[in-house]
Scaffold this motif. Structure first.
Motif, PDB file in Angstrom:
ATOM      1  N   ARG A 183       0.829  -1.211   0.000  1.00 42.39           N
ATOM      2  CA  ARG A 183       0.000   0.000   0.000  1.00 42.39           C
ATOM      3  C   ARG A 183       0.863   1.260   0.000  1.00 42.39           C
ATOM      4  O   ARG A 183       0.494   2.280  -0.612  1.00 42.39           O
ATOM      5  CB  ARG A 183      -0.910  -0.011   1.220  1.00 42.39           C
ATOM      6  N   ALA A 184       1.996   1.216   0.679  1.00 42.98           N
ATOM      7  CA  ALA A 184       2.875   2.389   0.744  1.00 42.98           C
ATOM      8  C   ALA A 184       3.418   2.769  -0.638  1.00 42.98           C
ATOM      9  O   ALA A 184       3.787   3.923  -0.865  1.00 42.98           O
ATOM     10  CB  ALA A 184       4.028   2.133   1.713  1.00 42.98           C
ATOM     11  N   ARG A 185       3.455   1.797  -1.557  1.00 44.29           N
ATOM     12  CA  ARG A 185       3.893   2.069  -2.932  1.00 44.29           C
ATOM     13  C   ARG A 185       2.730   2.504  -3.815  1.00 44.29           C
ATOM     14  O   ARG A 185       2.903   2.704  -5.026  1.00 44.29           O
ATOM     15  CB  ARG A 185       4.513   0.815  -3.557  1.00 44.29           C
ATOM     16  N   GLY A 186       1.528   2.561  -3.253  1.00 42.13           N
ATOM     17  CA  GLY A 186       0.361   2.925  -4.032  1.00 42.13           C
ATOM     18  C   GLY A 186      -0.197   1.764  -4.833  1.00 42.13           C
ATOM     19  O   GLY A 186      -0.937   1.976  -5.799  1.00 42.13           O
ATOM     20  N   GLU A 187       0.116   0.527  -4.414  1.00 41.80           N
ATOM     21  CA  GLU A 187      -0.356  -0.659  -5.120  1.00 41.80           C
ATOM     22  C   GLU A 187      -1.349  -1.429  -4.256  1.00 41.80           C
ATOM     23  O   GLU A 187      -1.563  -1.106  -3.087  1.00 41.80           O
ATOM     24  CB  GLU A 187       0.826  -1.539  -5.514  1.00 41.80           C
ATOM     25  N   THR A 188      -1.938  -2.471  -4.832  1.00 42.17           N
ATOM     26  CA  THR A 188      -2.974  -3.252  -4.163  1.00 42.17           C
ATOM     27  C   THR A 188      -2.498  -4.689  -3.991  1.00 42.17           C
ATOM     28  O   THR A 188      -2.003  -5.288  -4.948  1.00 42.17           O
ATOM     29  CB  THR A 188      -4.273  -3.237  -4.978  1.00 42.17           C
ATOM     30  N   PRO A 189      -2.675  -5.263  -2.812  1.00 38.53           N
ATOM     31  CA  PRO A 189      -2.266  -6.661  -2.617  1.00 38.53           C
ATOM     32  C   PRO A 189      -3.299  -7.637  -3.164  1.00 38.53           C
ATOM     33  O   PRO A 189      -4.497  -7.338  -3.235  1.00 38.53           O
ATOM     34  CB  PRO A 189      -2.159  -6.786  -1.091  1.00 38.53           C
ATOM     35  N   PHE A 190      -2.818  -8.813  -3.560  1.00 36.09           N
ATOM     36  CA  PHE A 190      -3.704  -9.922  -3.895  1.00 36.09           C
ATOM     37  C   PHE A 190      -2.999 -11.208  -3.507  1.00 36.09           C
ATOM     38  O   PHE A 190      -1.817 -11.206  -3.154  1.00 36.09           O
ATOM     39  CB  PHE A 190      -4.108  -9.905  -5.378  1.00 36.09           C
ATOM     40  N   MET A 191      -3.725 -12.322  -3.547  1.00 34.10           N
ATOM     41  CA  MET A 191      -3.163 -13.592  -3.125  1.00 34.10           C
ATOM     42  C   MET A 191      -3.722 -14.722  -3.991  1.00 34.10           C
ATOM     43  O   MET A 191      -4.772 -14.568  -4.619  1.00 34.10           O
ATOM     44  CB  MET A 191      -3.485 -13.898  -1.648  1.00 34.10           C
ATOM     45  N   HIS A 192      -3.008 -15.835  -3.997  1.00 37.09           N
ATOM     46  CA  HIS A 192      -3.520 -17.089  -4.525  1.00 37.09           C
ATOM     47  C   HIS A 192      -3.445 -18.130  -3.416  1.00 37.09           C
ATOM     48  O   HIS A 192      -2.561 -18.089  -2.567  1.00 37.09           O
ATOM     49  CB  HIS A 192      -2.698 -17.580  -5.726  1.00 37.09           C
ATOM     50  N   ALA A 193      -4.370 -19.075  -3.446  1.00 38.06           N
ATOM     51  CA  ALA A 193      -4.360 -20.174  -2.485  1.00 38.06           C
ATOM     52  C   ALA A 193      -4.986 -21.391  -3.133  1.00 38.06           C
ATOM     53  O   ALA A 193      -5.836 -21.266  -4.029  1.00 38.06           O
ATOM     54  CB  ALA A 193      -5.123 -19.802  -1.211  1.00 38.06           C
ATOM     55  N   SER A 194      -4.565 -22.551  -2.676  1.00 39.02           N
ATOM     56  CA  SER A 194      -5.219 -23.775  -3.110  1.00 39.02           C
ATOM     57  C   SER A 194      -6.649 -23.778  -2.590  1.00 39.02           C
ATOM     58  O   SER A 194      -6.908 -23.434  -1.433  1.00 39.02           O
ATOM     59  CB  SER A 194      -4.470 -24.990  -2.578  1.00 39.02           C
ATOM     60  N   ALA A 195      -7.595 -24.159  -3.434  1.00 37.87           N
ATOM     61  CA  ALA A 195      -8.997 -24.177  -3.017  1.00 37.87           C
ATOM     62  C   ALA A 195      -9.234 -25.129  -1.858  1.00 37.87           C
ATOM     63  O   ALA A 195     -10.192 -24.960  -1.096  1.00 37.87           O
ATOM     64  CB  ALA A 195      -9.884 -24.560  -4.199  1.00 37.87           C
ATOM     65  N   SER A 196      -8.368 -26.117  -1.702  1.00 33.59           N
ATOM     66  CA  SER A 196      -8.519 -27.075  -0.604  1.00 33.59           C
ATOM     67  C   SER A 196      -7.995 -26.545   0.723  1.00 33.59           C
ATOM     68  O   SER A 196      -8.272 -27.131   1.779  1.00 33.59           O
ATOM     69  CB  SER A 196      -7.800 -28.386  -0.946  1.00 33.59           C
ATOM     70  N   ASN A 197      -7.254 -25.439   0.690  1.00 29.85           N
ATOM     71  CA  ASN A 197      -6.674 -24.878   1.915  1.00 29.85           C
ATOM     72  C   ASN A 197      -7.688 -23.931   2.562  1.00 29.85           C
ATOM     73  O   ASN A 197      -7.510 -22.716   2.615  1.00 29.85           O
ATOM     74  CB  ASN A 197      -5.376 -24.143   1.589  1.00 29.85           C
ATOM     75  N   VAL A 198      -8.769 -24.516   3.049  1.00 28.97           N
ATOM     76  CA  VAL A 198      -9.894 -23.709   3.525  1.00 28.97           C
ATOM     77  C   VAL A 198      -9.529 -22.885   4.757  1.00 28.97           C
ATOM     78  O   VAL A 198     -10.055 -21.778   4.951  1.00 28.97           O
ATOM     79  CB  VAL A 198     -11.122 -24.593   3.801  1.00 28.97           C
ATOM     80  N   ASP A 199      -8.644 -23.383   5.602  1.00 31.56           N
ATOM     81  CA  ASP A 199      -8.263 -22.628   6.793  1.00 31.56           C
ATOM     82  C   ASP A 199      -7.540 -21.346   6.411  1.00 31.56           C
ATOM     83  O   ASP A 199      -7.808 -20.274   6.981  1.00 31.56           O
ATOM     84  CB  ASP A 199      -7.383 -23.480   7.712  1.00 31.56           C
ATOM     85  N   ALA A 200      -6.611 -21.443   5.451  1.00 32.39           N
ATOM     86  CA  ALA A 200      -5.893 -20.246   5.012  1.00 32.39           C
ATOM     87  C   ALA A 200      -6.838 -19.260   4.347  1.00 32.39           C
ATOM     88  O   ALA A 200      -6.771 -18.049   4.604  1.00 32.39           O
ATOM     89  CB  ALA A 200      -4.766 -20.634   4.057  1.00 32.39           C
ATOM     90  N   ILE A 201      -7.729 -19.756   3.502  1.00 32.80           N
ATOM     91  CA  ILE A 201      -8.680 -18.870   2.821  1.00 32.80           C
ATOM     92  C   ILE A 201      -9.561 -18.160   3.842  1.00 32.80           C
ATOM     93  O   ILE A 201      -9.817 -16.951   3.739  1.00 32.80           O
ATOM     94  CB  ILE A 201      -9.527 -19.663   1.820  1.00 32.80           C
TER      95      ILE A 201
END
Length: 225
Positions: A183-201
């Motif tokens: 955010r400090a660079r003026g950008e937006t974060p995003f992520m990828h996760a395995s669909a089976s990793n429900v706890d992380a999601i």
């Protein structure tokens, strides 16, 4: 109109990460000691598939992040269903205990990755962006950092915590700290996760990430010689 996150590997390798790319025809990939990702134009044609095959070598395997039909003779080795999460609502928060990791920390980072298996992390993955870590009595016990970097966006990845230190909120605080830097660079974060990793999601959704798209991560084998 296509969004840069529809094809983030291509957008990164033709944009902010162009200096990390190997190029063959219209296809780009990260250098093999940096990342497994490859950047392919939308709707790849025969020349693009030929370039992908040349990167893999006869009978070799390569990881793809798009689900276009494969040419004749190509084999799917593995399909992993995943999700792409949009962090437009995530502002982030600094974490005083986190330290910026440097190339000197790579052996410890690789050791932590081997113990926790968050996904591909190679000797030069650290060059893709900023990585933050937490040490306990000198031992690296948790980390998170930046991976794909399409214009205006940065992926948070390699989120992992040693089994002995889970349940202390380290992953949450590190994700928010990396997001704060993005955010400090003026950008937006995003992520990828395995669909089976429900706890992380579930954790990422509590932090404000929202489902943007479902993705298919494929490992394929190209025809032999």
């Amino acid at each position: 109109m296509a969004h840069v996150l529809d094809n983030p590997g291509w957008a990164a390798l033709t944009g902010p990460h162009a200096h990390l790319a190997e190029v063959r025809g219209g296809v780009r990939r990260y250098r093999p000691d940096v990342s497994v990702f490859i950047g392919v134009p939308a709707d790849p044609g025969p020349d693009d598939w030929a370039a992908i095959a040349s990167f893999a070598g006869p009978g070799g395997t390569i990881s793809l992040t798009f689900d276009a039909p494969l040419p004749d003779g190509w084999e799917i080795v593995q399909n992993i269903e995943g999700v792409q999460l949009d962090g437009s609502a995530v502002q982030g928060e600094p974490f005083g205990e986190a330290v910026v990791l440097t190339p000197a920390d790579v052996p410890d980072m690789l050791d932590l990755v081997a113990r926790t298996e968050p996904g591909p992390f190679l000797p030069r993955t650290i060059e893709m962006g900023t990585y933050l870590g937490v040490r306990h009595e000198g031992k690296l016990v948790a980390m998170a950092g930046e991976r794909l970097h399409p214009p205006g966006w940065t992926e948070i990845s390699a989120v992992c915590t040693d089994a002995s230190f889970r349940g202390q909120g380290l992953a949450t605080r590190l994700v928010l700290a990396v997001a704060a830097g993005i955010r400090a660079r003026g950008e937006t974060p995003f992520m990828h996760a395995s669909a089976s990793n429900v706890d992380a999601i579930r954790l990422y959704e509590k932090l404000g990430f929202t489902l943007r798209a479902r993705r298919l991560f494929r490992q394929v084998r190209v025809p032999g010689a």
